[in-house]
Write a protein that holds these residues in place. Structure first.
Motif, PDB file in Angstrom:
ATOM      1  N   ARG A  88     -78.011 -68.026  73.422  1.00  0.00           N
ATOM      2  CA  ARG A  88     -77.078 -68.120  72.435  1.00  0.00           C
ATOM      3  C   ARG A  88     -77.091 -66.932  71.434  1.00  0.00           C
ATOM      4  O   ARG A  88     -78.099 -66.407  71.208  1.00  0.00           O
ATOM      5  CB  ARG A  88     -77.391 -69.587  71.827  1.00  0.00           C
ATOM      6  CG  ARG A  88     -77.201 -70.803  72.495  1.00  0.00           C
ATOM      7  CD  ARG A  88     -77.294 -72.011  71.905  1.00  0.00           C
ATOM      8  NE  ARG A  88     -77.502 -73.070  72.786  1.00  0.00           N
ATOM      9  CZ  ARG A  88     -78.478 -74.033  72.522  1.00  0.00           C
ATOM     10  NH1 ARG A  88     -79.120 -74.196  71.273  1.00  0.00           N
ATOM     11  NH2 ARG A  88     -78.616 -74.903  73.604  1.00  0.00           N
ATOM     12  N   GLY A  89     -76.226 -67.206  70.649  1.00  0.00           N
ATOM     13  CA  GLY A  89     -76.070 -66.224  69.235  1.00  0.00           C
ATOM     14  C   GLY A  89     -75.990 -64.691  69.728  1.00  0.00           C
ATOM     15  O   GLY A  89     -76.410 -63.855  68.827  1.00  0.00           O
ATOM     16  N   LEU A  90     -75.538 -64.297  70.943  1.00  0.00           N
ATOM     17  CA  LEU A  90     -75.593 -62.925  71.319  1.00  0.00           C
ATOM     18  C   LEU A  90     -74.075 -62.483  71.190  1.00  0.00           C
ATOM     19  O   LEU A  90     -73.293 -63.304  70.995  1.00  0.00           O
ATOM     20  CB  LEU A  90     -75.942 -62.557  72.726  1.00  0.00           C
ATOM     21  CG  LEU A  90     -77.672 -63.067  73.166  1.00  0.00           C
ATOM     22  CD1 LEU A  90     -77.727 -62.954  74.684  1.00  0.00           C
ATOM     23  CD2 LEU A  90     -78.383 -62.455  72.330  1.00  0.00           C
ATOM     24  N   GLN A  91     -74.080 -61.031  71.214  1.00  0.00           N
ATOM     25  CA  GLN A  91     -72.556 -60.317  71.123  1.00  0.00           C
ATOM     26  C   GLN A  91     -72.222 -60.470  72.659  1.00  0.00           C
ATOM     27  O   GLN A  91     -72.582 -59.944  73.435  1.00  0.00           O
ATOM     28  CB  GLN A  91     -72.465 -59.264  70.513  1.00  0.00           C
ATOM     29  CG  GLN A  91     -71.994 -59.042  69.158  1.00  0.00           C
ATOM     30  CD  GLN A  91     -72.363 -57.408  68.909  1.00  0.00           C
ATOM     31  OE1 GLN A  91     -73.382 -57.312  68.370  1.00  0.00           O
ATOM     32  NE2 GLN A  91     -71.218 -56.368  69.339  1.00  0.00           N
ATOM     33  N   PRO A  92     -70.958 -61.156  72.880  1.00  0.00           N
ATOM     34  CA  PRO A  92     -70.226 -61.425  74.216  1.00  0.00           C
ATOM     35  C   PRO A  92     -70.274 -60.075  74.807  1.00  0.00           C
ATOM     36  O   PRO A  92     -70.620 -59.901  76.048  1.00  0.00           O
ATOM     37  CB  PRO A  92     -69.189 -62.182  74.085  1.00  0.00           C
ATOM     38  CG  PRO A  92     -69.303 -62.865  72.937  1.00  0.00           C
ATOM     39  CD  PRO A  92     -70.223 -62.197  71.958  1.00  0.00           C
ATOM     40  N   GLY A 115     -78.553 -58.523  64.829  1.00  0.00           N
ATOM     41  CA  GLY A 115     -78.119 -58.459  66.273  1.00  0.00           C
ATOM     42  C   GLY A 115     -78.783 -57.891  67.348  1.00  0.00           C
ATOM     43  O   GLY A 115     -78.510 -57.575  68.551  1.00  0.00           O
ATOM     44  N   SER A 116     -79.544 -56.868  66.756  1.00  0.00           N
ATOM     45  CA  SER A 116     -79.974 -55.637  67.565  1.00  0.00           C
ATOM     46  C   SER A 116     -81.116 -56.163  68.456  1.00  0.00           C
ATOM     47  O   SER A 116     -81.402 -55.618  69.539  1.00  0.00           O
ATOM     48  CB  SER A 116     -80.735 -54.451  66.750  1.00  0.00           C
ATOM     49  OG  SER A 116     -81.704 -55.038  66.135  1.00  0.00           O
ATOM     50  N   PHE A 161     -72.699 -62.660  79.970  1.00  0.00           N
ATOM     51  CA  PHE A 161     -73.320 -63.096  80.997  1.00  0.00           C
ATOM     52  C   PHE A 161     -74.608 -63.923  80.784  1.00  0.00           C
ATOM     53  O   PHE A 161     -74.875 -64.993  81.138  1.00  0.00           O
ATOM     54  CB  PHE A 161     -73.777 -62.041  81.997  1.00  0.00           C
ATOM     55  CG  PHE A 161     -74.395 -62.275  83.113  1.00  0.00           C
ATOM     56  CD1 PHE A 161     -73.639 -62.588  84.501  1.00  0.00           C
ATOM     57  CD2 PHE A 161     -75.754 -62.806  83.449  1.00  0.00           C
ATOM     58  CE1 PHE A 161     -74.248 -63.039  85.545  1.00  0.00           C
ATOM     59  CE2 PHE A 161     -76.358 -63.153  84.433  1.00  0.00           C
ATOM     60  CZ  PHE A 161     -75.714 -63.296  85.567  1.00  0.00           C
ATOM     61  N   LEU A 162     -75.409 -63.434  79.747  1.00  0.00           N
ATOM     62  CA  LEU A 162     -76.598 -64.184  79.337  1.00  0.00           C
ATOM     63  C   LEU A 162     -76.336 -65.484  78.830  1.00  0.00           C
ATOM     64  O   LEU A 162     -77.144 -66.423  78.829  1.00  0.00           O
ATOM     65  CB  LEU A 162     -77.690 -63.322  78.492  1.00  0.00           C
ATOM     66  CG  LEU A 162     -77.773 -61.939  79.159  1.00  0.00           C
ATOM     67  CD1 LEU A 162     -78.224 -60.954  78.106  1.00  0.00           C
ATOM     68  CD2 LEU A 162     -79.334 -62.407  79.835  1.00  0.00           C
ATOM     69  N   MET A 163     -75.251 -65.661  77.921  1.00  0.00           N
ATOM     70  CA  MET A 163     -74.930 -66.840  77.267  1.00  0.00           C
ATOM     71  C   MET A 163     -74.326 -67.750  78.491  1.00  0.00           C
ATOM     72  O   MET A 163     -74.622 -68.974  78.434  1.00  0.00           O
ATOM     73  CB  MET A 163     -73.961 -66.646  76.109  1.00  0.00           C
ATOM     74  CG  MET A 163     -75.099 -65.738  75.085  1.00  0.00           C
ATOM     75  SD  MET A 163     -73.877 -65.977  73.401  1.00  0.00           S
ATOM     76  CE  MET A 163     -72.621 -64.940  73.721  1.00  0.00           C
TER      77      MET A 163
END
Ligand code: DGJ
Length: 735
Positions: A682-686, A658-659, A710-712
């Protein structure tokens, strides 16, 4: 209180899939109910022995919390007098017999003429994450062992079968599937599969399933461009890229194969796959057995994209040689499009010097270096270094490649022979043929019959010698035609059709022996592009060449199809010259690089013609790729906007830990001046913060650091304009 006696419970948490694994045992069994429950990631799979003794499919789908929730198997009733209970009852591995009108898993002819085969349960055995169920014909000792290997961390179940003849007479097998999978009963399913042709592989097909069958297959002796042994089935009005149930599978076999997606008159969808029964015949002598290919399958409730990601992760950790410990794919240069057959020592060294200056890490000489090979008319089979082209052998090129800091790879096509070759003149009988009949050539070549031991020994020996005598790190293993006249007259007539199985077994054996003897050797599976990509060959090869089509616009679509089934890291992708050799299309260098960076990056243009400006742009692109390749090759892939039938598209790769996340945005063709759509990630840590870096000035102004949330939800905006505009950004998770 529910009474349940679990006599066996095995738990396994694989090192890499620990996060996904549940605390439930991977295999549990109720002796009382005669029901087995397999748990792999999100997927639960259950079957049981019914009152007749057949092994009956019960559950395939989302998590079952407790084996106690599953009822014992009970056969379904006969419908009128036309559909007998054997047809209405879904079996795990039905023999053709006792009035079976659905797709059989196995069909046989016994000595004396009996063709009735009815398999009943005999016993079970568990070994770690592997369950073995033994079935036997009701009257004669023809046994079938059903193997279930559970990958709890990866969410995959692998199934294959071993057919054993314990009779004192031979039996002729006319079909043998690896497995049959049964979906929950009902209508409303949609099937997806991949088809194609040379330079047009990986086309995504979809159709609603209704009574009848969709058959995807290859009768060509190898996996084929025509169809790939992958399927996905989901719910028409329920499943999307990001949500809803999806059942999916892949057959690991590089020979003729068939997958039948069949919906019975009683709304039971079954997926049966294995050896292609077309022209199939395998004589099992007393005491002999036949092992089928492996059929891998999974389930998710998180949509079509997650179905692909589950397979990608599984392939990376459990299929590809070296698994998660394998080295990342190096940036490769290949001279094929630059020089075709006109390879020689000075020319290759000049290209190697230029490739190294771009940051390439591997230099590959393609076709043309051996025998009397000047065109595709001659030379295949004569694997000595051509003395006119390389008067000092390969050593000077290899040494130079090494001093330039790259490793060396070479093209081979071991299974083929040109009639104009010393090998063919010496051993015309080694080519596949029906004696006395014409031999149909394709690309002026014939197939060597690898089913023959002398032929497969010969192939192994020259490959071993080539790799032993030269410092070769990589083989591009090509295979440029499909079978015709698949005769094998060295064995009795009733064994000749075994060529379909024994050829592929020997191919795998050669690959396995080569790798065992040369552990650092890496191999690419190529078959005139993507004609041999499957989970069978990928157990022995580190990457595949998905298509000879290197046009970046077409590639976007081909790659989108490829990653439905296979990990981006396995996909070699070259940046080549424009106008493209296939369609004369001219696409900017940046767009070509960014498309290719969605797989394992390679360069295949004629660097002698690249300007200093192009060389310098390429250097920067290669450096960029090296900073993100771990994420692309081993991460999770998200199809943000599909290029299929769209003029704008975007992909995202998120590192396993996830980095890092990498986003590629492509505007294939701007229509009506429309702005590029917002790209929601998608797939990011909120709750994590990500620092955003762009490779150019195309990102609309935004804070440098934004939350995953925000990005998602709100995404990023690119200022892409005109045709073939593109960009990429990297997100680094902040500590
Ligand atoms: C077909 C391959 O797909 C190409 O990349 C190239 O290697 C040619 N064969 C060489 O004959």
């Amino acid at each position: 209180m529910r009474k349940l006696r679990v006599v066996l419970a095995v738990t396994f948490v694989s090192l890499f899939g620990a996060a996904m694994a549940s605390a439930q045992p991977s295999i549990s069994y109720s002796e009382q109910k005669k029901v087995w429950l397999l748990q792999a990631g999100e997927q639960s799979y259950a079957f049981g022995v019914n009152e007749r003794g057949e092994l009956q499919s019960l559950i395939w789908g989302g998590k079952v919390r407790d084996l106690a929730d599953i009822r014992p198997a009970k056969s379904l009733p006969e419908r009128a007098s036309f559909d007998l209970s054997t047809t209405t009852t879904p079996q795990e591995y039905p023999g053709w017999g006792a009035g079976l009108f659905t797709e059989p898993a196995i069909k046989a002819t016994f000595e004396g003429g009996n063709r009735d085969l009815v398999l009943h349960y005999v016993s079970q055995q568990v070994d770690g994450d592997e369950l073995r169920i033994t079935l036997k014909d009701i009257l004669v000792p023809l046994f079938v062992e059903l193997h279930y290997r559970v990958y709890p961390g990866e969410g995959i179940i692998a199934r294959w079968s071993v057919i054993q003849n314990k009779m004192d007479k031979p039996v002729m097998l006319e079909s043998a599937a690896a497995a049959a999978w049964s979906l929950p009963r009902g209508t409303g399913y949609e099937a997806h599969w991949l088809t194609g042709r040379w330079a047009g592989e990986w086309q995504q097909q979809s159709a609603a399933l209704g009574p009848g069958s969709i058959v995807i297959e290859s009768r060509r002796g190898s996996t084929s461009h025509q169809a790939n042994p992958w399927f996905e089935v989901d719910r028409t009005n329920e499943t999307t890229e990001t949500s809803g149930p999806a059942w999916f599978g892949e057959l690991g076999w590089s020979g003729s194969w068939r997958i039948t997606l069949e919906t019975t008159s009683f709304e039971q969808t079954r997926i049966t796959g294995g050896f292609n029964p077309f022209d199939f015949g395998y004589k099992l002598a007393p005491g002999e057995s036949l092992t089928t290919p492996i059929f891998y399958a999974g389930y998710t409730n998180k949509g079509r994209g997650e179905a692909s990601r589950i397979f990608h992760r599984f392939q990376q950790s459990a299929i590809f040689p070296g698994g998660d410990r394998a080295r990342l794919r190096p940036v490769l240069y290949n001279s094929w499009e630059a020089t075709e057959f006109n390879v020689d020592e000075p020319g290759q060294i000049a290209l190697a010097e230029k490739a190294a200056s771009l940051g390439a890490e591997r230099f590959v000489i393609d076709d043309g270096w051996f025998g009397q090979r000047k065109t595709d008319n001659a030379g295949l089979g004569d694997w000595y270094v051509n003395p006119q082209k390389f008067p000092h052998g390969l050593k000077p090129v290899i040494d130079r490649v090494h001093t330039l800091g790259m490793d060396f790879g070479i093209w081979v096509e071991p299974e083929m022979v040109n009639p104009d070759s010393d090998l063919y003149r010496k051993h015309p009988d080694w080519a596949m043929n029906f004696p006395g009949r014409p031999r149909t050539e394709g690309r002026n070549q014939l197939l060597l019959n690898l089913a023959r031991k002398d032929v497969s020994d010969y192939v192994f020996n020259w490959l071993d010698k080539l790799v032993t005598e030269n410092d070769i790190a990589f083989l591009k293993w090509d295979y440029n035609r499909n079978w015709s006249e698949p005769g094998w007259d060295a064995v009795p007539v009733d064994e000749q059709k075994e060529i379909y199985v024994k050829y592929v077994q020997n191919l795998y054996d050669i690959l396995a022996r080569l790798r065992a003897k040369h552990p650092k050797l890496e191999i690419e599976s190529c078959s005139g592009g993507g004609g041999r990509v499957d989970l069978g060959i990928l157990r022995y090869t580190d990457e595949v060449w998905p298509s000879d089509n290197t046009d970046a616009l077409d590639r976007l679509v081909l790659q989108d199809g490829f990653v439905r089934a296979y990990s981006p890291g396995a996909m070699m992708a070259w940046v080549t010259d424009v106008p493209n050799f296939l369609d004369r299309r001219v696409i900017p260098l940046k767009f070509r690089f960014l498309v290719a960076m969605n797989g394992s990056l390679g360069i295949g243009g004629n660097l002698n013609h690249w300007t200093e400006a192009e060389m310098s742009e390429s250097r920067a692109m290669v450096a960029y790729y090296k900073s993100i390749r771990q994420t692309v090759q081993r991460g999770a892939f998200y199809r943000l906007m599909s290029p299929v039938d769209n003029s704008a598209s975007a992909t995202e790769h998120v590192a396993q830990d996830g980095s890092q996340a990498v986003i590629f945005a492509f505007l294939q063709a701007q229509r009506f001046g429309s702005p590029f759509p917002t790209v929601r990630l998608r797939g990011l840590q909120p709750d994590a913060l990500y620092r955003i870096k762009s490779i150019d000035d195309k990102l609309e102004s935004a804070p440098e650091v934004l939350s995953g949330d925000f990005l998602m939800h709100h995404g990023v905006n690119f200022n892409l304009v005109g045709d073939y505009d593109s960009s990429s950004i990297v997100l680094e998770r902040q500590p």
